[in-house]
Design a protein around this motif. Structure first.
Motif, short mmCIF file in Angstrom:
data_model
loop_
_atom_site.label_atom_id
_atom_site.label_comp_id
_atom_site.label_asym_id
_atom_site.label_seq_id
_atom_site.Cartn_x
_atom_site.Cartn_y
_atom_site.Cartn_z
N ALA A 1 0.81 -1.22 0.00
CA ALA A 1 0.00 0.00 0.00
C ALA A 1 0.84 1.27 0.00
CB ALA A 1 -0.95 0.00 1.20
N THR B 1 -4.62 -4.52 -1.15
CA THR B 1 -3.55 -3.50 -1.15
C THR B 1 -4.07 -2.19 -1.71
OG1 THR B 1 -1.77 -5.13 -1.36
CG2 THR B 1 -1.30 -2.90 -2.14
N GLU C 1 -6.49 -0.46 0.74
CA GLU C 1 -5.79 0.22 1.83
C GLU C 1 -5.17 1.53 1.34
OE1 GLU C 1 -2.12 -0.55 5.01
OE2 GLU C 1 -2.87 -2.20 3.76
N ALA C 2 -4.59 1.50 0.14
CA ALA C 2 -3.96 2.70 -0.40
C ALA C 2 -4.98 3.80 -0.69
CB ALA C 2 -3.19 2.36 -1.67
#
Length: 429
Positions: free
Chosen positions: A185, A215, A218-219
């Motif tokens: 992330a 991922t 989350e980013a």
């Protein structure tokens, strides 16, 4: 404002089954989710106690200006309810035309939110949709070789999504390559910053697995707007959990409903054709809806209703092979052929409801829209997942509670119809 706790995530979906697909992902992540059929009225709005609200529009094939207007109206409603993040959901095969509607709607939402950047990621590996170096794959082949190149309304003849999206928007389109996604992330966030610095407003994001989608999710925690297929939403509930704003409850709980059952299929996709064939191969009852017969004035609706009453559970279907579909469209026109079938299936559903049917399995986005309208369904509580992207749902509002599954044409295992009926029977046990 509503007396119930404001939702955390506000979602806008460009068709009915896509909305249900997204909602099921959010439920699986622990978010109590309600899907509304269009923008709710005030009376219904004040009863929607949920962590996420998904507004289902019918804008995928609308004129771009109309799709933008409806999406902005949905956004305003969600903002008024107090949502802190927003998601624009479209199909995992990026269904669109060179004129839109993915690009124009994304641009309009970014502008309305005062935001300068978002991603576009239709990947859904669980259903065979993956993105690598900006190219969308369906199973082992490119999107442009998947059968979607023959779609009657939104033929997808180019698998390069950077190129496809660039045709729909004046905004610069970039790419978050798999190299960055594989590093986690933080690396994806750094790539976001690089693209922003280059003036990019929308970035296609690669993803080959569910781990990649987590991922990306989350980013995207700090993005006001996220866009994509339902898959990328897998990573969003965890962001709210980390903030401590997500309640710990059984997100999939729903009440039981007694009643008779029917399957209605209007999709012409390969998956639905296979499901229809599997149903009949197993010796189950099926009645075919022919748009040419409807156009000739035959009482197709009455015949189908009588058949369903005598052969429960029955499949009522308009699904056909591409040659049969093209023949009907050639004689009636694409729009009229589709409208005749949708209206017939909606009328069949309504008449079966009046005869005590309360369990409806529906295949196809346009068909689902027609049926829920005919049944006067206002909203859906989302429950357990039957197959990836297709949950069991309970109607809210309307004249009586119903159990429904709204299946995208491309989704579901070959035995999906029988499986969905078993889920409904289990819900009433």
């Amino acid at each position: 404002m509503s007396a119930v706790k404001p939702p955390l995530l506000g979602c806008i979906a460009d068709d009915f089954t896509g909305a249900t697909d997204l909602a099921s992902i959010l439920v699986r992540g622990g978010m109590r989710t309600v899907q509304t059929i269009g923008i709710p009225d005030a009376a219904l709005a004040d009863t929607l106690d949920a962590d996420a609200v998904v507004i289902a529009l019918k804008s995928r094939t609308s004129p771009a200006a109309e799709a933008v207007r409806e999406s902005l109206e949905a956004l305003e409603w969600l903002r008024q309810r107090g949502c802190s993040q927003f998601f624009f959901k479209y199909c995992s095969t990026f269904d669109s035309t060179p004129a839109g509607n993915i690009g124009p709607v994304t641009d309009a939402l970014l502008q309305a939110l005062g935001s300068d950047f978002t991603i576009a990621c239709p990947a859904f590996p669980e259903n065979g949709r993956t993105l690598y170096r900006g190219h969308l794959f369906v199973q082992d082949g490119l999107l442009s070789e998947s059968g979607m190149e023959h779609h009657p309304l939104t033929p997808m003849k180019d698998a390069n999504l950077v190129r496809v999206l660039s045709q729909q928007t004046p905004s610069p389109v970039g790419l978050v390559r798999y190299d960055a996604v594989a590093q986690g992330a933080a690396a994806v966030g750094s790539r976001f910053d690089e693209l922003r610095g280059e003036g990019v407003r929308i970035a296609i994001a690669d993803a080959l697995s569910d781990a990649d989608l987590l991922t990306l999710g989350e980013a995207c925690a700090s993005l006001t707007l996220v866009t994509g297929g339902s898959g990328v939403a897998q990573g969003l509930p965890a962001n709210f959990k980390r903030l401590g704003t997500l309640r710990q409850v059984d997100a999939a709980h729903m009440d039981s409903v007694e009643g008779r059952a029917v399957v209605l299929a209007g999709s012409a996709s390969r998956a639905t054709n296979a499901q229809v064939a599997e149903w009949m191969h197993a010796g189950n009852a099926a009645f075919h809806i022919d748009p040419l017969a409807i156009a000739e004035g035959r009482d197709v609706v009455g015949d189908a209703v009588a058949f369903a009453e005598q052969h429960e559970p029955a499949l009522i279907y308009s699904t056909g092979n591409p040659d049969a579909v093209r023949q009907a469209q050639a004689e009636l026109g694409v729009e009229r052929a589709g409208a005749l079938v949708e209206e017939a299936l909606g009328n069949i559903a309504r008449r079966l409801f009046d005869k005590g049917f309360r369990h409806f399995v529906i295949a196809g986005g346009e068909t689902s829209g027609a049926v829920v309208k005919a049944l006067d369904v206002k909203a859906l509580r989302i429950g357990r997942m039957i197959d990836p992207g297709v949950p069991l749902t309970l109607s809210l509002g309307g004249e009586a509670p119903l159990l429904l599954t709204l299946k995208s044409g491309n989704f579901g295992a070959q035995d999906f119809f029988s499986k969905a009926l078993r889920f409904m029977q289990g819900a009433t046990a």
